[in-house]
Design a protein around this motif. Structure first.
Motif, PDB file in Angstrom:
ATOM      1  N   LYS A   6      51.077  33.219  48.686  1.00 27.75           N
ATOM      2  CA  LYS A   6      50.711  31.809  48.476  1.00 27.75           C
ATOM      3  C   LYS A   6      51.924  30.963  48.096  1.00 27.75           C
ATOM      4  O   LYS A   6      51.995  29.779  48.443  1.00 27.75           O
ATOM      5  CB  LYS A   6      49.638  31.703  47.397  1.00 27.75           C
ATOM      6  CG  LYS A   6      48.272  32.206  47.845  1.00 27.75           C
ATOM      7  CD  LYS A   6      47.251  32.120  46.721  1.00 27.75           C
ATOM      8  CE  LYS A   6      45.883  32.605  47.184  1.00 27.75           C
ATOM      9  NZ  LYS A   6      44.873  32.540  46.093  1.00 27.75           N
ATOM     10  N   SER A  47      49.087  38.667  46.604  1.00 26.48           N
ATOM     11  CA  SER A  47      48.534  37.455  47.221  1.00 26.48           C
ATOM     12  C   SER A  47      49.206  36.207  46.671  1.00 26.48           C
ATOM     13  O   SER A  47      49.453  35.242  47.412  1.00 26.48           O
ATOM     14  CB  SER A  47      47.019  37.377  46.994  1.00 26.48           C
ATOM     15  OG  SER A  47      46.355  38.424  47.677  1.00 26.48           O
ATOM     16  N   THR A  48      49.529  36.221  45.377  1.00 23.47           N
ATOM     17  CA  THR A  48      50.210  35.063  44.782  1.00 23.47           C
ATOM     18  C   THR A  48      51.575  34.860  45.416  1.00 23.47           C
ATOM     19  O   THR A  48      51.974  33.724  45.702  1.00 23.47           O
ATOM     20  CB  THR A  48      50.348  35.250  43.267  1.00 23.47           C
ATOM     21  OG1 THR A  48      49.046  35.318  42.679  1.00 23.47           O
ATOM     22  CG2 THR A  48      51.113  34.088  42.633  1.00 23.47           C
ATOM     23  N   ASP A  96      50.734  27.201  48.672  1.00 23.72           N
ATOM     24  CA  ASP A  96      49.430  26.980  48.068  1.00 23.72           C
ATOM     25  C   ASP A  96      49.544  27.106  46.550  1.00 23.72           C
ATOM     26  O   ASP A  96      48.702  26.609  45.811  1.00 23.72           O
ATOM     27  CB  ASP A  96      48.427  27.996  48.609  1.00 23.72           C
ATOM     28  CG  ASP A  96      46.999  27.652  48.258  1.00 23.72           C
ATOM     29  OD1 ASP A  96      46.629  26.467  48.393  1.00 23.72           O
ATOM     30  OD2 ASP A  96      46.247  28.558  47.840  1.00 23.72           O
TER      31      ASP A  96
END
Length: 248
Positions: free
Chosen positions: A71, A67-68, A76
């Protein structure tokens, strides 16, 4: 066979903008602070290229940093060092006011849907258009067209609480597609679905990709990777390693 870590060579000849990969990560490090205040490093030396129209899986156990990485692509999260580039937007040069323009190039599908609970499917999809400044009849027309593309026309007026998990994820995909992105990011999009529905959603994502859109999908479901094979990248101790899907 030893897995190969893909790296972006600094010594390579500079391609023209049309020839350049859609996505590049060069020697990227990133992490976060957990609820206890402890530092968690999830990426120490990420290197990646993704071509326009290419499909790839991002695999690894929960907490490995999938997920990082996604992002990082929609900015994000900013890298602590190294460079992330998506199209013309580069992490060390893009200002905060330009990030919404970057995100209009992208569609993002989440595991937990993130639909607005008090709005219908067509209103949820329309919201993505309103966010880019579009108004008038064209908004509803485009939203209905996006729902038709994912097989959800018959549920256009339904709210999330009235839809099944698979229907909610189809609505999320329609919302991600409605602005005609060049890259679709999918973060565990089948994680909350039973196997039959997961196969349907994965088949839909592959169909969208084959229409010319780049797709990067984070998943821990190796069954889907084998059923719908594509380039597969594993996050291993903060680095990306290219693996053979048949070896999973």
């Amino acid at each position: 066979m030893e897995p190969v870590v893909e790296r972006v060579s600094d010594a390579a000849p500079q391609p023209t903008p049309r020839e350049r990969p859609l996505v590049e990560l060069r020697n990227v490090a990133a992490g976060y602070t957990d609820p206890s205040g402890a530092r968690v490093d999830v990426a120490t030396d990420l290197n990646l290229t993704l071509k326009r129209g290419e499909m790839a899986y991002l695999i690894g156990p929960t907490g490995s940093g999938k997920s990082t990485l996604l992002k990082l692509l929609y900015m994000d999260v900013k890298p602590e060092y190294g460079v992330v580039r998506v199209g013309p937007y580069q992490s060390d040069a893009t200002k905060e006011r330009d990030i919404p323009h970057l995100r209009r190039m992208l569609g993002v599908v989440f595991q937990d849907f993130k639909l607005l609970p008090d709005r219908s499917a067509v209103e949820n999809v329309s919201f993505a258009l309103h966010a880019t400044g579009k108004r008038g009849k064209v908004v509803r027309q485009k939203a209905l067209q996006a729902l038709a593309e994912v097989g959800l026309s018959h549920r256009a007026k339904a709210r999330p609480s009235e839809m099944s998990g698979g229907e909610q994820q189809r609505a999320c995909i329609a919302r991600a597609l409605v602005n005609d992105p060049v890259l679709l990011l999918a973060d565990e999009p089948t994680g909350n679905l039973d196997p039959r529905v997961a196969d349907e959603i994965q088949g839909l994502l592959v169909k969208v990709h084959r229409q010319g859109m780049a797709l990067l999908m984070a998943t821990h479901d190796y069954r889907l990777v084998k059923a719908f094979p594509a380039r597969t990248l594993a996050l291993v101790r903060g680095r990306l390693v290219e693996v053979d899907p048949d070896s999973l």
